[in-house]
Design a protein around this motif. Structure first.
Motif, PDB file in Angstrom:
ATOM      1  N   ALA A  26      30.742  44.820  13.702  1.00 40.49           N
ATOM      2  CA  ALA A  26      30.579  46.279  13.520  1.00 40.49           C
ATOM      3  C   ALA A  26      31.536  46.691  12.413  1.00 40.49           C
ATOM      4  O   ALA A  26      31.335  46.318  11.252  1.00 40.49           O
ATOM      5  N   GLY A  27      32.607  47.420  12.736  1.00 40.20           N
ATOM      6  CA  GLY A  27      33.539  47.851  11.682  1.00 40.20           C
ATOM      7  C   GLY A  27      34.408  46.722  11.146  1.00 40.20           C
ATOM      8  O   GLY A  27      34.997  46.835  10.067  1.00 40.20           O
ATOM      9  N   GLY A  28      34.526  45.643  11.914  1.00 36.13           N
ATOM     10  CA  GLY A  28      35.299  44.475  11.468  1.00 36.13           C
ATOM     11  C   GLY A  28      36.808  44.611  11.663  1.00 36.13           C
ATOM     12  O   GLY A  28      37.557  43.703  11.299  1.00 36.13           O
ATOM     13  N   THR A  29      37.265  45.712  12.268  1.00 33.52           N
ATOM     14  CA  THR A  29      38.715  45.940  12.335  1.00 33.52           C
ATOM     15  C   THR A  29      39.408  45.098  13.404  1.00 33.52           C
ATOM     16  O   THR A  29      40.628  44.955  13.391  1.00 33.52           O
ATOM     17  N   ASP A  30      38.637  44.545  14.339  1.00 31.11           N
ATOM     18  CA  ASP A  30      39.170  43.523  15.253  1.00 31.11           C
ATOM     19  C   ASP A  30      38.655  42.144  14.846  1.00 31.11           C
ATOM     20  O   ASP A  30      39.370  41.147  14.941  1.00 31.11           O
ATOM     21  N   PHE A  31      37.404  42.110  14.408  1.00 31.22           N
ATOM     22  CA  PHE A  31      36.724  40.847  14.092  1.00 31.22           C
ATOM     23  C   PHE A  31      37.499  40.045  13.031  1.00 31.22           C
ATOM     24  O   PHE A  31      37.819  38.876  13.235  1.00 31.22           O
ATOM     25  N   VAL A  56      28.115  39.220  16.405  1.00 31.34           N
ATOM     26  CA  VAL A  56      27.950  40.636  16.059  1.00 31.34           C
ATOM     27  C   VAL A  56      29.179  41.110  15.297  1.00 31.34           C
ATOM     28  O   VAL A  56      30.319  40.806  15.658  1.00 31.34           O
ATOM     29  N   LEU A  58      26.040  45.666  22.796  1.00 35.28           N
ATOM     30  CA  LEU A  58      26.384  46.900  23.533  1.00 35.28           C
ATOM     31  C   LEU A  58      25.734  48.046  22.755  1.00 35.28           C
ATOM     32  O   LEU A  58      26.197  48.420  21.680  1.00 35.28           O
ATOM     33  N   THR A  81      34.481  51.088  15.705  1.00 38.10           N
ATOM     34  CA  THR A  81      33.439  51.680  16.562  1.00 38.10           C
ATOM     35  C   THR A  81      33.841  51.629  18.035  1.00 38.10           C
ATOM     36  O   THR A  81      34.703  50.834  18.437  1.00 38.10           O
ATOM     37  N   ASP A 104      42.176  51.882  23.281  1.00 36.63           N
ATOM     38  CA  ASP A 104      42.380  53.303  23.572  1.00 36.63           C
ATOM     39  C   ASP A 104      41.165  54.002  24.167  1.00 36.63           C
ATOM     40  O   ASP A 104      41.296  55.084  24.737  1.00 36.63           O
TER      41      ASP A 104
HETATM   42  C1  LIG Z   1      45.550  48.490  11.576  1.00 36.76           C
HETATM   43  C2  LIG Z   1      44.806  48.537  12.888  1.00 36.76           C
HETATM   44  C3  LIG Z   1      45.190  49.478  13.831  1.00 36.76           C
HETATM   45  C4  LIG Z   1      44.509  49.552  15.048  1.00 36.76           C
HETATM   46  N1  LIG Z   1      44.919  50.480  15.973  1.00 36.76           N
HETATM   47  C5  LIG Z   1      44.284  50.572  17.149  1.00 36.76           C
HETATM   48  C6  LIG Z   1      44.703  51.537  18.111  1.00 36.76           C
HETATM   49  O1  LIG Z   1      45.622  52.334  17.896  1.00 36.76           O
HETATM   50  N2  LIG Z   1      44.030  51.574  19.296  1.00 36.76           N
HETATM   51  C7  LIG Z   1      42.987  50.726  19.580  1.00 36.76           C
HETATM   52  O2  LIG Z   1      42.414  50.814  20.663  1.00 36.76           O
HETATM   53  N3  LIG Z   1      42.580  49.805  18.673  1.00 36.76           N
HETATM   54  C8  LIG Z   1      43.193  49.708  17.482  1.00 36.76           C
HETATM   55  N4  LIG Z   1      42.788  48.777  16.568  1.00 36.76           N
HETATM   56  C9  LIG Z   1      41.689  47.873  16.914  1.00 36.76           C
HETATM   57  C10 LIG Z   1      40.283  48.257  16.394  1.00 36.76           C
HETATM   58  O3  LIG Z   1      40.355  49.097  15.259  1.00 36.76           O
HETATM   59  C11 LIG Z   1      39.406  48.951  17.453  1.00 36.76           C
HETATM   60  O4  LIG Z   1      39.362  48.162  18.619  1.00 36.76           O
HETATM   61  C12 LIG Z   1      37.978  49.219  16.918  1.00 36.76           C
HETATM   62  O5  LIG Z   1      37.362  50.192  17.740  1.00 36.76           O
HETATM   63  C13 LIG Z   1      37.126  47.961  16.885  1.00 36.76           C
HETATM   64  O6  LIG Z   1      35.820  48.325  16.444  1.00 36.76           O
HETATM   65  P1  LIG Z   1      35.077  47.561  15.263  1.00 36.76           P
HETATM   66  O7  LIG Z   1      33.800  48.272  15.059  1.00 36.76           O
HETATM   67  O8  LIG Z   1      35.949  47.403  14.081  1.00 36.76           O
HETATM   68  O9  LIG Z   1      34.830  46.144  15.967  1.00 36.76           O
HETATM   69  P2  LIG Z   1      34.621  44.711  15.254  1.00 36.76           P
HETATM   70  O10 LIG Z   1      35.904  44.233  14.719  1.00 36.76           O
HETATM   71  O11 LIG Z   1      33.464  44.741  14.326  1.00 36.76           O
HETATM   72  O12 LIG Z   1      34.205  43.854  16.536  1.00 36.76           O
HETATM   73  C14 LIG Z   1      35.115  43.604  17.587  1.00 36.76           C
HETATM   74  C15 LIG Z   1      34.441  42.696  18.622  1.00 36.76           C
HETATM   75  O13 LIG Z   1      33.397  43.383  19.286  1.00 36.76           O
HETATM   76  C16 LIG Z   1      32.131  42.741  19.057  1.00 36.76           C
HETATM   77  N5  LIG Z   1      31.171  43.835  18.870  1.00 36.76           N
HETATM   78  C17 LIG Z   1      31.310  44.907  18.026  1.00 36.76           C
HETATM   79  N6  LIG Z   1      30.290  45.767  18.217  1.00 36.76           N
HETATM   80  C18 LIG Z   1      29.487  45.221  19.172  1.00 36.76           C
HETATM   81  C19 LIG Z   1      28.291  45.643  19.801  1.00 36.76           C
HETATM   82  N7  LIG Z   1      27.691  46.810  19.530  1.00 36.76           N
HETATM   83  N8  LIG Z   1      27.750  44.843  20.739  1.00 36.76           N
HETATM   84  C20 LIG Z   1      28.332  43.670  21.061  1.00 36.76           C
HETATM   85  N9  LIG Z   1      29.475  43.215  20.510  1.00 36.76           N
HETATM   86  C21 LIG Z   1      30.049  43.989  19.584  1.00 36.76           C
HETATM   87  C22 LIG Z   1      32.310  41.841  17.847  1.00 36.76           C
HETATM   88  O14 LIG Z   1      31.456  40.730  17.901  1.00 36.76           O
HETATM   89  C23 LIG Z   1      33.789  41.460  17.995  1.00 36.76           C
HETATM   90  O15 LIG Z   1      33.909  40.399  18.915  1.00 36.76           O
HETATM   91  C24 LIG Z   1      43.430  48.664  15.315  1.00 36.76           C
HETATM   92  C25 LIG Z   1      43.037  47.733  14.361  1.00 36.76           C
HETATM   93  C26 LIG Z   1      43.701  47.670  13.143  1.00 36.76           C
HETATM   94  C27 LIG Z   1      43.264  46.655  12.120  1.00 36.76           C
END
Ligand SMILES: Cc1cc2nc3c(=O)[nH]c(=O)nc-3n(C[C@H](O)[C@H](O)[C@H](O)COP(=O)(O)OP(=O)(O)OC[C@H]3O[C@@H](n4cnc5c(N)ncnc54)[C@H](O)[C@@H]3O)c2cc1C
Length: 278
Positions: A23-28, A21, A156, A100, A113
């Motif tokens: 989503a926003g890719g910011t952790d992926f 999966v 989720l 997300t 957070d």
């Molecule tokens: C520069 C930077 C700063 C950041 N600062 C913070 C911060 O201050 N605080 C903080 O908490 N985080 C921070 N983060 C981390 C990140 O941005 C957050 O955790 C964000 O909410 C991840 O969401 P995403 O949609 O990008 O997840 P993704 O990167 O798309 O996915 C993350 C993981 O979750 C899984 N996933 C995503 N959506 C679903 C779903 N619906 N069902 C099942 N699995 C799923 C994916 O398979 C992957 O394993 C930061 C990241 C960056 C790059």
């Protein structure tokens, strides 16, 4: 293969056949490092069922693909103040526009957070697969540092918050090495409700970044209940109330500093909750 389904059914059927999966890719993407993406990627950001925030009289349902920016802008009840404040502090605007709530929970960083603000709301997560739907309390969903009970065929789909304390203000405090764009050294969310006699009805405090998973301070919550809800309440907080935490030394801070800073943050949060009372 890159799939971008628009319904949960299509997405779960695809996931049942394997894939990851996105989503926003910011952790992926950061987690991949220099490795290329392999296998099937299922982008969930266009799925209708994951895109809404529904306010009912007894609960709020937040779709898994709702971004931080959308949470910050949503007209949510006061008990969500902490979550909305956290949304404004995640990364910078670019990350808030893409990241997300489900991504944050599924990545399960100790510094995620969203977790303390959702723990004080007794939030539940809804997990959907092609074979059904299950609901778990958030406290049982995240089981360790980057470990959850999510099965490989599950998405989720939403975060569900029961509305028992909707008019109670909540507070989020985050300490990092600088003010903005920072992963926390410690952070917490707190809420205090008042009863008819001006005493604390319900107290909830959850701390992140100080143990493998964010933790509620249940003994402190118990000690605060029934106390007069007025300035000076925070003087009841003792170092021993932080016993559920197990902070570590790392690049961001020492364990001792984390403990010390958390104690100060808890007291400040309680002072803030007293001041914010309606
Ligand atoms: C520069 C930077 C700063 C950041 N600062 C913070 C911060 O201050 N605080 C903080 O908490 N985080 C921070 N983060 C981390 C990140 O941005 C957050 O955790 C964000 O909410 C991840 O969401 P995403 O949609 O990008 O997840 P993704 O990167 O798309 O996915 C993350 C993981 O979750 C899984 N996933 C995503 N959506 C679903 C779903 N619906 N069902 C099942 N699995 C799923 C994916 O398979 C992957 O394993 C930061 C990241 C960056 C790059």
């Amino acid at each position: 293969m890159f799939l971008r389904p628009t319904t949960l059914r299509e997405a779960t059927q695809a996931l049942a056949e394997g894939g990851q999966v996105l989503a926003g890719g910011t952790d992926f993407f950061p987690a991949l490092g220099t490795r290329p993406v392999t296998g099937t990627i299922i982008d969930v950001t266009r799925i209708r069922e994951l895109r809404g925030i529904d306010l009912a009289s007894d609960q709020v349902r937040i779709g898994g693909a709702i971004t931080w920016r959308e949470i910050a802008a949503a007209p949510l009840p006061r008990c969500f103040d902490a979550l909305r404040a956290a949304a404004r502090e995640v990364g910078g605007l670019q990350v808030q526009n893409r990241g997300t709530i489900a991504g944050n929970l599924c990545n399960a960083s100790p510094a995620a957070d969203s977790v303390p603000p959702l723990l004080i709301l007794d939030a539940e997560v809804e997990l959907t697969s092609s074979s059904g739907v299950r609901r778990l309390p958030l406290r049982d969903f995240i089981v360790g540092n980057r470990k959850t009970c999510l099965r490989s065929d599950e998405i989720l789909s939403s975060v569900i918050v029961p509305l028992r304390l909707q008019d109670t203000p909540s507070i989020f405090l985050k300490l990092g090495a600088r003010r903005y764009l920072v992963i926390s050294i410690t952070m917490l969310a707190a809420l205090l409700s008042h009863d008819r006699n001006g005493r604390v009805g319900v107290a909830r405090i959850a701390v992140g970044s100080c143990s493998a998973t964010a933790r509620r301070l249940l003994e402190l919550e118990h000690d605060l209940a029934g106390q007069p809800l007025r300035h000076g309440l925070s003087s009841l907080v003792r170092a021993s109330h932080l016993t559920p935490l197990s902070p570590i030394d790392d690049v961001r801070a020492s364990a001792a500093y984390r403990r010390d800073a958390t104690l100060t943050l808890v007291r400040r949060a309680l002072d803030g909750c007293v001041e914010a009372q309606p």
